[in-house]
Design a protein around this motif. Sequence first.
Motif, PDB file in Angstrom:
ATOM      1  N   ASP A  47       0.835  -1.205   0.000  1.00  0.00           N
ATOM      2  CA  ASP A  47       0.000   0.000   0.000  1.00  0.00           C
ATOM      3  C   ASP A  47       0.869   1.253   0.000  1.00  0.00           C
ATOM      4  O   ASP A  47       1.908   1.303   0.662  1.00  0.00           O
ATOM      5  CB  ASP A  47      -0.896   0.024   1.245  1.00  0.00           C
ATOM      6  N   ALA A  48       0.414   2.269  -0.717  1.00  0.00           N
ATOM      7  CA  ALA A  48       1.113   3.548  -0.709  1.00  0.00           C
ATOM      8  C   ALA A  48       1.007   4.199   0.663  1.00  0.00           C
ATOM      9  O   ALA A  48      -0.008   4.069   1.353  1.00  0.00           O
ATOM     10  CB  ALA A  48       0.530   4.467  -1.778  1.00  0.00           C
ATOM     11  N   VAL A  49       2.061   4.894   1.054  1.00  0.00           N
ATOM     12  CA  VAL A  49       2.041   5.708   2.279  1.00  0.00           C
ATOM     13  C   VAL A  49       2.544   7.101   1.924  1.00  0.00           C
ATOM     14  O   VAL A  49       3.336   7.269   0.996  1.00  0.00           O
ATOM     15  CB  VAL A  49       2.916   5.088   3.396  1.00  0.00           C
ATOM     16  N   PRO A  50       2.090   8.120   2.641  1.00  0.00           N
ATOM     17  CA  PRO A  50       2.527   9.479   2.319  1.00  0.00           C
ATOM     18  C   PRO A  50       3.977   9.732   2.724  1.00  0.00           C
ATOM     19  O   PRO A  50       4.450   9.223   3.740  1.00  0.00           O
ATOM     20  CB  PRO A  50       1.568  10.360   3.124  1.00  0.00           C
ATOM     21  N   VAL A  51       4.665  10.490   1.887  1.00  0.00           N
ATOM     22  CA  VAL A  51       5.997  10.999   2.226  1.00  0.00           C
ATOM     23  C   VAL A  51       5.821  12.480   2.524  1.00  0.00           C
ATOM     24  O   VAL A  51       5.501  13.270   1.645  1.00  0.00           O
ATOM     25  CB  VAL A  51       6.991  10.792   1.075  1.00  0.00           C
ATOM     26  N   ARG A  52       6.009  12.851   3.780  1.00  0.00           N
ATOM     27  CA  ARG A  52       5.700  14.212   4.217  1.00  0.00           C
ATOM     28  C   ARG A  52       6.879  15.155   4.010  1.00  0.00           C
ATOM     29  O   ARG A  52       8.018  14.718   3.765  1.00  0.00           O
ATOM     30  CB  ARG A  52       5.295  14.187   5.690  1.00  0.00           C
ATOM     31  N   GLU A  53       6.593  16.434   4.095  1.00  0.00           N
ATOM     32  CA  GLU A  53       7.640  17.439   3.959  1.00  0.00           C
ATOM     33  C   GLU A  53       8.718  17.195   5.006  1.00  0.00           C
ATOM     34  O   GLU A  53       8.429  16.922   6.177  1.00  0.00           O
ATOM     35  CB  GLU A  53       7.047  18.843   4.135  1.00  0.00           C
ATOM     36  N   GLY A  54       9.957  17.261   4.568  1.00  0.00           N
ATOM     37  CA  GLY A  54      11.076  17.019   5.469  1.00  0.00           C
ATOM     38  C   GLY A  54      11.473  15.561   5.571  1.00  0.00           C
ATOM     39  O   GLY A  54      12.422  15.229   6.301  1.00  0.00           O
ATOM     40  N   GLU A  55      10.777  14.689   4.855  1.00  0.00           N
ATOM     41  CA  GLU A  55      11.097  13.262   4.854  1.00  0.00           C
ATOM     42  C   GLU A  55      11.727  12.868   3.518  1.00  0.00           C
ATOM     43  O   GLU A  55      11.482  13.500   2.484  1.00  0.00           O
ATOM     44  CB  GLU A  55       9.846  12.422   5.099  1.00  0.00           C
ATOM     45  N   ILE A  56      12.499  11.789   3.561  1.00  0.00           N
ATOM     46  CA  ILE A  56      13.174  11.259   2.379  1.00  0.00           C
ATOM     47  C   ILE A  56      12.756   9.806   2.204  1.00  0.00           C
ATOM     48  O   ILE A  56      12.746   9.046   3.182  1.00  0.00           O
ATOM     49  CB  ILE A  56      14.701  11.362   2.540  1.00  0.00           C
ATOM     50  N   PRO A  57      12.396   9.382   0.984  1.00  0.00           N
ATOM     51  CA  PRO A  57      12.109   7.960   0.781  1.00  0.00           C
ATOM     52  C   PRO A  57      13.403   7.144   0.853  1.00  0.00           C
ATOM     53  O   PRO A  57      14.391   7.476   0.196  1.00  0.00           O
ATOM     54  CB  PRO A  57      11.492   7.914  -0.618  1.00  0.00           C
ATOM     55  N   VAL A  58      13.375   6.117   1.675  1.00  0.00           N
ATOM     56  CA  VAL A  58      14.536   5.245   1.854  1.00  0.00           C
ATOM     57  C   VAL A  58      14.128   3.844   1.422  1.00  0.00           C
ATOM     58  O   VAL A  58      13.061   3.349   1.808  1.00  0.00           O
ATOM     59  CB  VAL A  58      15.023   5.259   3.316  1.00  0.00           C
ATOM     60  N   PHE A  59      14.992   3.189   0.636  1.00  0.00           N
ATOM     61  CA  PHE A  59      14.641   1.928  -0.012  1.00  0.00           C
ATOM     62  C   PHE A  59      15.561   0.813   0.467  1.00  0.00           C
ATOM     63  O   PHE A  59      16.787   0.957   0.453  1.00  0.00           O
ATOM     64  CB  PHE A  59      14.764   2.076  -1.529  1.00  0.00           C
ATOM     65  N   TRP A  60      14.948  -0.287   0.855  1.00  0.00           N
ATOM     66  CA  TRP A  60      15.686  -1.483   1.252  1.00  0.00           C
ATOM     67  C   TRP A  60      15.403  -2.606   0.260  1.00  0.00           C
ATOM     68  O   TRP A  60      14.287  -2.722  -0.266  1.00  0.00           O
ATOM     69  CB  TRP A  60      15.249  -1.937   2.646  1.00  0.00           C
ATOM     70  N   ALA A  61      16.383  -3.465  -0.001  1.00  0.00           N
ATOM     71  CA  ALA A  61      16.147  -4.671  -0.791  1.00  0.00           C
ATOM     72  C   ALA A  61      15.031  -5.472  -0.141  1.00  0.00           C
ATOM     73  O   ALA A  61      14.900  -5.499   1.088  1.00  0.00           O
ATOM     74  CB  ALA A  61      17.428  -5.499  -0.883  1.00  0.00           C
ATOM     75  N   CYS A  62      14.223  -6.134  -0.952  1.00  0.00           N
ATOM     76  CA  CYS A  62      12.989  -6.761  -0.456  1.00  0.00           C
ATOM     77  C   CYS A  62      12.906  -8.228  -0.866  1.00  0.00           C
ATOM     78  O   CYS A  62      13.258  -8.597  -1.994  1.00  0.00           O
ATOM     79  CB  CYS A  62      11.787  -5.985  -1.015  1.00  0.00           C
TER      80      CYS A  62
END
Length: 256
Positions: free
Chosen positions: A205-220
């Motif tokens: 499910d999509a989640v919001p990325v708020r102001e001041g946040e950075i999307p961080v990605f992990w291998a899955c």
Amino acid sequence: MTPQDARRMCRDGHVAPTAGLAPGFTQCNMISLPADWAWDFLLFAQRNPKPCPVLDVTEAGRFDTALAEGADLRRDLPLYRIWRDGALTAEVPDATEAWREHPDLVTFLIGCSFTFEAPLMAAGIEMRHIAHCSNVPMYRTTRPCRSAGRMQGPMVVSMRPIAADRVADAATITARYPAVHGAPVHVGDPAALGIADLSRPDFGDAVPVREGEIPVFWACGVTPQAAVMASGVPFAITHAPGHMFITDIPDTVWHV
């Protein structure tokens, strides 16, 4: 909730993502393949340890595991996916009937990033999908895995929005858990991974990325499912993304 309680609940028909269940105990991705595909997959996992860290492999035809005494891998996950010729053909809460189609199935249990979420939250880093009672967002990337025999496919990543001033902390904490994906594989611009729209995950499910946040990605650990699709595997059973196998092994075992 204990791991035994969680597995019993799944066996009794509870269907929901397992993030936050039985905190402190390791959760696993699962893929079961006919024995003649098992070597190719084992080599694929060995060549791609970030998305496919193997924690246990069963003997052909067995559905128990040393990671959880008395568990039944056909029934103790909340939701399974059935694959034929690389295509998803069904999602079922009990895989017993599908298992009978191939009595020689070899099952791989693969580390899951849910394992390091408890220490992230203990450090005051919010897990947005848990806060929203949803499934973690997962994306197919344009980053190819190393192929092995007949197995090939792209890396899948999970994403968590992290406050900019906590990204280094998140990376440091998760790097201490290499058996369950470890440190992030990418921080920042999703386009660098070929992800066009964070609001449209391929799984979860999509989640919001708020102001001041950075999307961080992990291998899955959904990467094997992308490999099943890309490789046209004739038959496989996997967990449904986010619906994991909960073991009796404490998370701390994997801390280095």
